[in-house]
Scaffold this motif. Structure first.
Motif, PDB file in Angstrom:
ATOM      1  N   SER B   2       5.332  24.530 -18.160  1.00  0.00           N
ATOM      2  CA  SER B   2       6.024  25.151 -19.291  1.00  0.00           C
ATOM      3  C   SER B   2       5.040  25.806 -20.245  1.00  0.00           C
ATOM      4  O   SER B   2       3.849  25.477 -20.278  1.00  0.00           O
ATOM      5  N   THR B   3       5.542  26.715 -21.043  1.00  0.00           N
ATOM      6  CA  THR B   3       4.710  27.416 -22.014  1.00  0.00           C
ATOM      7  C   THR B   3       4.087  26.428 -22.993  1.00  0.00           C
ATOM      8  O   THR B   3       2.935  26.587 -23.406  1.00  0.00           O
ATOM      9  N   LYS B   4       4.881  25.410 -23.328  1.00  0.00           N
ATOM     10  CA  LYS B   4       4.410  24.438 -24.307  1.00  0.00           C
ATOM     11  C   LYS B   4       3.104  23.781 -23.828  1.00  0.00           C
ATOM     12  O   LYS B   4       2.140  23.648 -24.586  1.00  0.00           O
ATOM     13  N   ASN B   5       3.087  23.417 -22.564  1.00  0.00           N
ATOM     14  CA  ASN B   5       1.898  22.749 -22.030  1.00  0.00           C
ATOM     15  C   ASN B   5       0.686  23.667 -22.044  1.00  0.00           C
ATOM     16  O   ASN B   5      -0.426  23.244 -22.342  1.00  0.00           O
ATOM     17  N   ILE B   6       0.932  24.920 -21.707  1.00  0.00           N
ATOM     18  CA  ILE B   6      -0.186  25.862 -21.712  1.00  0.00           C
ATOM     19  C   ILE B   6      -0.766  25.983 -23.107  1.00  0.00           C
ATOM     20  O   ILE B   6      -1.980  25.965 -23.308  1.00  0.00           O
ATOM     21  N   VAL B   7       0.129  26.072 -24.093  1.00  0.00           N
ATOM     22  CA  VAL B   7      -0.332  26.213 -25.474  1.00  0.00           C
ATOM     23  C   VAL B   7      -1.142  24.991 -25.891  1.00  0.00           C
ATOM     24  O   VAL B   7      -2.250  25.101 -26.442  1.00  0.00           O
ATOM     25  N   VAL B   8      -0.592  23.803 -25.580  1.00  0.00           N
ATOM     26  CA  VAL B   8      -1.296  22.568 -25.944  1.00  0.00           C
ATOM     27  C   VAL B   8      -2.681  22.545 -25.299  1.00  0.00           C
ATOM     28  O   VAL B   8      -3.693  22.253 -25.937  1.00  0.00           O
ATOM     29  N   LEU B   9      -2.697  22.926 -24.047  1.00  0.00           N
ATOM     30  CA  LEU B   9      -3.955  22.922 -23.307  1.00  0.00           C
ATOM     31  C   LEU B   9      -4.959  23.887 -23.931  1.00  0.00           C
ATOM     32  O   LEU B   9      -6.133  23.552 -24.140  1.00  0.00           O
ATOM     33  N   ALA B  10      -4.484  25.088 -24.248  1.00  0.00           N
ATOM     34  CA  ALA B  10      -5.364  26.095 -24.823  1.00  0.00           C
ATOM     35  C   ALA B  10      -5.907  25.633 -26.168  1.00  0.00           C
ATOM     36  O   ALA B  10      -7.100  25.761 -26.453  1.00  0.00           O
ATOM     37  N   VAL B  11      -5.005  25.058 -27.002  1.00  0.00           N
ATOM     38  CA  VAL B  11      -5.439  24.584 -28.322  1.00  0.00           C
ATOM     39  C   VAL B  11      -6.497  23.503 -28.166  1.00  0.00           C
ATOM     40  O   VAL B  11      -7.537  23.520 -28.825  1.00  0.00           O
ATOM     41  N   LEU B  12      -6.222  22.569 -27.233  1.00  0.00           N
ATOM     42  CA  LEU B  12      -7.190  21.498 -27.013  1.00  0.00           C
ATOM     43  C   LEU B  12      -8.542  22.058 -26.581  1.00  0.00           C
ATOM     44  O   LEU B  12      -9.592  21.636 -27.067  1.00  0.00           O
ATOM     45  N   ALA B  13      -8.503  23.033 -25.675  1.00  0.00           N
ATOM     46  CA  ALA B  13      -9.756  23.606 -25.179  1.00  0.00           C
ATOM     47  C   ALA B  13     -10.533  24.267 -26.309  1.00  0.00           C
ATOM     48  O   ALA B  13     -11.744  24.068 -26.464  1.00  0.00           O
ATOM     49  N   VAL B  14      -9.809  25.030 -27.132  1.00  0.00           N
ATOM     50  CA  VAL B  14     -10.477  25.705 -28.246  1.00  0.00           C
ATOM     51  C   VAL B  14     -11.072  24.694 -29.211  1.00  0.00           C
ATOM     52  O   VAL B  14     -12.219  24.808 -29.650  1.00  0.00           O
ATOM     53  N   LEU B  15     -10.290  23.653 -29.513  1.00  0.00           N
ATOM     54  CA  LEU B  15     -10.770  22.624 -30.436  1.00  0.00           C
ATOM     55  C   LEU B  15     -12.023  21.949 -29.885  1.00  0.00           C
ATOM     56  O   LEU B  15     -12.988  21.701 -30.609  1.00  0.00           O
ATOM     57  N   ALA B  16     -11.977  21.670 -28.590  1.00  0.00           N
ATOM     58  CA  ALA B  16     -13.129  21.013 -27.981  1.00  0.00           C
ATOM     59  C   ALA B  16     -14.373  21.905 -28.095  1.00  0.00           C
ATOM     60  O   ALA B  16     -15.464  21.442 -28.407  1.00  0.00           O
ATOM     61  N   LEU B  17     -14.159  23.183 -27.882  1.00  0.00           N
ATOM     62  CA  LEU B  17     -15.287  24.114 -27.964  1.00  0.00           C
ATOM     63  C   LEU B  17     -15.838  24.180 -29.383  1.00  0.00           C
ATOM     64  O   LEU B  17     -17.053  24.136 -29.595  1.00  0.00           O
ATOM     65  N   ILE B  18     -14.930  24.277 -30.369  1.00  0.00           N
ATOM     66  CA  ILE B  18     -15.379  24.324 -31.769  1.00  0.00           C
ATOM     67  C   ILE B  18     -16.155  23.052 -32.091  1.00  0.00           C
ATOM     68  O   ILE B  18     -17.237  23.080 -32.676  1.00  0.00           O
TER      69      ILE B  18
END
Lengths: 301, 191
Positions: B2-18
């Motif tokens: 679902s779109t929701k999961n993709i968004v969560v995943l992307a946010v997590l990835a960005v946060l991890a990178l920051i």
């Protein structure tokens, strides 16, 4: 939009304020801002400097001639110029800068740490007093510069292989570079792995999502572990806990987030301006050397 | 998916990178402060190492200046005894004070020797004088570089996102090293 404009304006103001500290002339082998050397004289000095540069035990030397030291003492000025020009090779730090302030009757040799073993302060001080000052007093600037370069070349050639102090300094500088490079590698590896996992997770079906996430955390953590163990721990902690913290934190301090964006813009603009500055210069002769304040100053009075 | 999961995943990835880049930035800034401090200590040590031969040379020409020479040696002994750590403000103060005292006694010695033309003409003494002037300048440069690195570090642990990471891994503000300028500046005596 209005905030963005305000930020850009502020940025412009800030960047000019930073550059206004000490004006550094564009680099060159011989930079004659006082206009005291004829074209022929200048060529002679440049030839001498080039052969010093190409010698087996040479130095990346440059000469800056000015009327007055713009502001403050000549030591600070010479260091600022030497560092801005990045004279000498990175890690070797074999740069040498002569700043001659004609009307102030002051001069300063800024000697890179890598040369200080063969050319200690006392030796460069002697060269200043014996080769440089008498000719300047006699009004022969061309002779002063050419003789000075020749004296430095002779001294470096005669010197025994670099003593331990310069070696260890150069080695520690290289270690520091290697260490920072390793940190960058770890981060790049993490980026690659995280990117691959994200793409894979998107491509795969939903039932693989959780294993994909776990795999992302584990492989990113493992990979960074080899580069930097603490970073791996941080990766796990960050993936687990940062989301909630960021949200609460930003809810409390919205201004900080704005500063953060601002800093990103600031750092990217400053790095692009500095790279454009060095590309316009004679980049082949200016390596990446550093200075530590060693050398000698004197008066031609 | 679902779109929701993709968004969560992307946010997590960005946060991890920051988070990771912020962590690397903080550690880098901290290491820079340590390296800059090492340089400060190296240059002060270099000055201390110069003093015995300087005193010996001056003694040969100006034995009358016993008091000044002894003051220099005493100040050197005191300065080299200080065990300094940048995270301990008290030891930093002590280091600053004793090195400032050594600067003052050295400045007095260099003023006194102006009265001895034979000493000033001695090649060995001239080299020592060059070395001392060069080392005082190295100290000034190392101090400035150290303060610059502390400023960068303090800024990075107080601004986003470093401020969150710094709290997590327990990084504290570091103090500047401002030496007493009056004591460090040698008086220019002309005869």
């Amino acid at each position: 939009m209005r905030h963005l404009l305000a930020a850009l304006l502020l940025l412009l103001l800030l960047s000019t304020a930073v550059h206004a500290e000490i004006a550094v002339p564009p680099p060159g082998l011989v930079v004659d801002q006082a206009g005291v050397l004829s074209a022929a004289d200048r060529q002679d000095v440049e030839t001498a400097l080039r052969s010093l540069r190409e010698a087996e035990h040479g130095a990346a030397m440059a000469i800056l001639v000015i009327d007055h030291v713009p502001d403050g003492d000549i030591e600070t000025y010479a260091l600022t110029v030497g560092r801005a020009w990045k004279l000498g090779r990175a890690g070797v730090n074999d740069g040498l800068l002569l700043v001659h302030a004609i009307k102030d009757k002051r001069y300063r040799f800024e000697v890179g740490p890598g040369l200080q073993g063969d050319l200690p302060d006392g030796a460069i001080g002697d060269i200043g007093r014996e080769a440089f000052v008498p000719k300047v007093k006699a009004g022969d600037l061309r002779g002063a510069y050419v003789d000075t370069v020749a004296a430095i070349a002779a001294r470096l050639k005669a010197a025994t292989p670099t003593p331990a102090t310069a070696d260890t300094q150069a080695a520690s500088a290289m270690d520091a570079q290697a260490a920072s490079a390793a940190g960058d590698d770890g981060f790049t590896a993490f980026l690659v792995v995280a990117g691959v996992i994200v793409v894979l997770s998107i491509l795969l079906r939903r039932r693989y999502l959780h294993s994909g996430l776990a795999a992302a955390a584990v492989s990113a953590g493992t990979l960074t572990f080899y580069a930097e163990p603490l970073a791996a721990i941080a990766t796990f902690a960050v993936v687990g806990g940062l989301a909630g913290m960021v949200v609460t934190f930003l809810a409390r301090n919205p201004g900080v987030f704005f500063d953060f964006l601002f800093n990103i813009v600031l750092s990217s603009s400053s790095s692009s301006s500095s790279s454009s500055g060095s590309s316009s210069s004679d980049s082949s002769s200016f390596g990446g050397g550093d200075f530590d304040g060693g050398g000698a100053s004197g008066s031609t009075d | 998916m679902s779109t929701k999961n993709i968004v969560v995943l992307a946010v997590l990835a960005v946060l991890a990178l920051i988070g990771l880049s912020s962590y690397n930035g903080l550690v880098g800034a901290d290491e820079k402060v340590n390296a800059a401090w090492g340089q400060v200590q190296t240059q002060y040590q270099r000055r201390a190492d110069l003093i015995p031969s300087l005193v010996e040379t001056v003694k040969g020409y100006a034995a009358h200046e016993r008091g000044t020479l002894e003051a220099v040696l005493a100040a050197r002994a005191k300065a080299t005894q200080v065990n300094v750590s940048t995270t301990d403000p008290k030891s930093l103060e002590q280091f600053k004070a004793t090195q400032g005292e050594l600067s003052a006694t050295l400045a007095r010695l260099m003023a006194v020797v102006e009265a001895y033309p034979n000493l000033k003409a001695d090649g060995n003494f001239r080299h020592l004088q060059d070395e001392l002037a060069g080392t005082e300048n190295r100290i000034a440069v190392a101090r400035r570089d150290f303060n610059d690195s502390v400023r960068a570090y303090n800024t990075s642990i107080r601004s986003f996102p470093g401020v969150m990471m710094a709290g997590m891994i327990g990084l504290q503000r570091r103090s500047f090293f401002e030496a007493d300028e009056a004591a460090a500046k040698a008086p220019s005596v002309k005869f």
